[in-house]
Design a protein around this motif. Sequence first.
Motif, short mmCIF file in Angstrom:
data_model
loop_
_atom_site.label_atom_id
_atom_site.label_comp_id
_atom_site.label_asym_id
_atom_site.label_seq_id
_atom_site.Cartn_x
_atom_site.Cartn_y
_atom_site.Cartn_z
N TYR A 99 0.85 -1.18 0.00
CA TYR A 99 0.00 0.00 0.00
C TYR A 99 0.90 1.24 0.00
O TYR A 99 1.86 1.32 0.76
CB TYR A 99 -0.91 0.04 1.23
CG TYR A 99 -1.68 1.34 1.28
CD1 TYR A 99 -2.87 1.47 0.60
CD2 TYR A 99 -1.16 2.45 1.95
CE1 TYR A 99 -3.55 2.69 0.59
CE2 TYR A 99 -1.83 3.67 1.95
CZ TYR A 99 -3.03 3.78 1.27
OH TYR A 99 -3.69 4.97 1.24
N HIS A 124 -11.21 -4.86 2.23
CA HIS A 124 -9.96 -4.19 2.56
C HIS A 124 -9.62 -4.27 4.04
O HIS A 124 -8.65 -3.66 4.49
CB HIS A 124 -10.07 -2.71 2.17
CG HIS A 124 -11.20 -2.00 2.87
ND1 HIS A 124 -12.53 -2.25 2.54
CD2 HIS A 124 -11.22 -1.10 3.87
CE1 HIS A 124 -13.30 -1.51 3.30
NE2 HIS A 124 -12.53 -0.81 4.13
N ARG A 125 -10.41 -5.01 4.81
CA ARG A 125 -10.19 -5.07 6.26
C ARG A 125 -9.28 -6.25 6.62
O ARG A 125 -9.04 -7.13 5.82
CB ARG A 125 -11.53 -5.14 6.97
CG ARG A 125 -12.34 -3.86 6.75
CD ARG A 125 -13.54 -3.78 7.66
NE ARG A 125 -14.19 -2.48 7.54
CZ ARG A 125 -15.18 -2.22 6.69
NH1 ARG A 125 -15.65 -3.18 5.90
NH2 ARG A 125 -15.73 -1.03 6.62
N ASP A 126 -8.81 -6.24 7.85
CA ASP A 126 -7.80 -7.22 8.27
C ASP A 126 -8.32 -8.65 8.26
O ASP A 126 -7.53 -9.60 8.11
CB ASP A 126 -7.30 -6.90 9.67
CG ASP A 126 -6.40 -5.68 9.71
OD1 ASP A 126 -5.84 -5.31 8.65
OD2 ASP A 126 -6.24 -5.08 10.79
N THR A 127 -9.62 -8.84 8.48
CA THR A 127 -10.18 -10.19 8.56
C THR A 127 -11.39 -10.33 7.65
O THR A 127 -11.95 -9.35 7.16
CB THR A 127 -10.61 -10.54 10.00
OG1 THR A 127 -11.77 -9.74 10.36
CG2 THR A 127 -9.48 -10.29 11.00
N TRP A 133 -8.11 -14.53 8.75
CA TRP A 133 -7.23 -13.40 8.45
C TRP A 133 -7.22 -13.14 6.95
O TRP A 133 -7.15 -14.07 6.15
CB TRP A 133 -5.83 -13.72 8.94
CG TRP A 133 -4.91 -12.53 9.01
CD1 TRP A 133 -3.84 -12.27 8.20
CD2 TRP A 133 -4.98 -11.44 9.92
NE1 TRP A 133 -3.24 -11.09 8.56
CE2 TRP A 133 -3.92 -10.55 9.61
CE3 TRP A 133 -5.85 -11.11 10.98
CZ2 TRP A 133 -3.69 -9.37 10.32
CZ3 TRP A 133 -5.63 -9.93 11.68
CH2 TRP A 133 -4.55 -9.08 11.35
N ASN A 134 -7.31 -11.88 6.58
CA ASN A 134 -7.26 -11.50 5.18
C ASN A 134 -5.80 -11.46 4.71
O ASN A 134 -4.88 -11.43 5.53
CB ASN A 134 -7.92 -10.13 4.99
CG ASN A 134 -8.39 -9.87 3.57
OD1 ASN A 134 -8.15 -10.67 2.67
ND2 ASN A 134 -9.06 -8.76 3.38
N THR A 135 -5.59 -11.45 3.39
CA THR A 135 -4.22 -11.40 2.88
C THR A 135 -3.77 -9.95 2.74
O THR A 135 -4.59 -9.05 2.48
CB THR A 135 -4.09 -12.09 1.51
OG1 THR A 135 -4.69 -11.26 0.51
CG2 THR A 135 -4.74 -13.46 1.51
N PRO A 136 -2.47 -9.69 2.88
CA PRO A 136 -1.98 -8.31 2.72
C PRO A 136 -2.32 -7.71 1.36
O PRO A 136 -2.58 -6.51 1.27
CB PRO A 136 -0.46 -8.46 2.90
CG PRO A 136 -0.28 -9.71 3.69
CD PRO A 136 -1.39 -10.62 3.28
N VAL A 139 -5.92 -6.41 1.39
CA VAL A 139 -6.02 -5.21 2.23
C VAL A 139 -5.43 -4.01 1.50
O VAL A 139 -6.04 -2.93 1.45
CB VAL A 139 -5.31 -5.45 3.58
CG1 VAL A 139 -5.27 -4.15 4.40
CG2 VAL A 139 -6.01 -6.56 4.37
N ARG A 143 -7.88 -0.96 0.10
CA ARG A 143 -7.74 0.36 0.70
C ARG A 143 -7.26 1.37 -0.34
O ARG A 143 -7.76 2.51 -0.40
CB ARG A 143 -6.75 0.29 1.86
CG ARG A 143 -6.55 1.63 2.55
CD ARG A 143 -5.60 1.53 3.71
NE ARG A 143 -5.27 2.86 4.22
CZ ARG A 143 -4.34 3.10 5.15
NH1 ARG A 143 -3.67 2.10 5.68
NH2 ARG A 143 -4.10 4.33 5.53
#
Length: 247
Positions: A99, A124-127, A133-136, A139, A143
């Motif tokens: 990001y 776009h959130r962490d989970t 858990w979401n992937t980087p 996210v 975002r």
Amino acid sequence: MTEPKPRQLEPMPDGWHRALAVVAHPDDLEYGCSAAIAQWTDGGREVAYVLATRGEAGIDTLAPDMCGALREREQRASAAVVGVTTVEFLGHRDGVIEYGTALRRDIAAAIRRHRPELVITLNHRDTWGGVAWNTPDHVAVGRATLDAAGDAGNRWIFPELAEQGLEPWNGVRWVAVAGSATPTHAVAAGPGLDRAVRSLLEHRSYIEALTDEDPEQYARGFMTTSTEAAGERFGGKPAVAFELFGR
């Protein structure tokens, strides 16, 4: 004591003609919202896809140079199933998207090129709903897309884009986030559901590496479960849910 009924989802706005979907990887849209996209293109609306990566790190048994080419072909075929002919890849590295201003600039440039009223992205959130858990990559791209919708209309952010012939576009009216745990709106899946299944099946190489389940059974099961869950808050009809941010 009875449990309160969950808030019902509102219909997505229909006062638009062009949409741009921006996600990190091949298959993100097929898991996220392709049934809605099929409905929109059937209704004469234009939808274009922009992917930050080619998904080259997505299959453990394939080296990135081979995998990226394969997944790009599968994505183009998948998009065609739901009536999307424009598919662009930004060339960021799969798995390590950062990001920042470089990503925002690339997405703002895409928005200026395509001039959409509606921009679509992925959670776009962490989970994923506080469960997984979401992937980087998701996210970062989600975002950056929300931010780039504003960047695209500001002449003094990334002025080099105007020098390249990409004039500011301040016509984005909404950003719709698929896969959100807090959706606000929805689109009835309708006839688009079968095409969404076929669209996901075009990612056969990825699916076969992901699961031992029959690919068609896997794709149909995933789509049925997700659209029925959204439909519980949308009149009982299978639906695709979005969290909608107005601009």
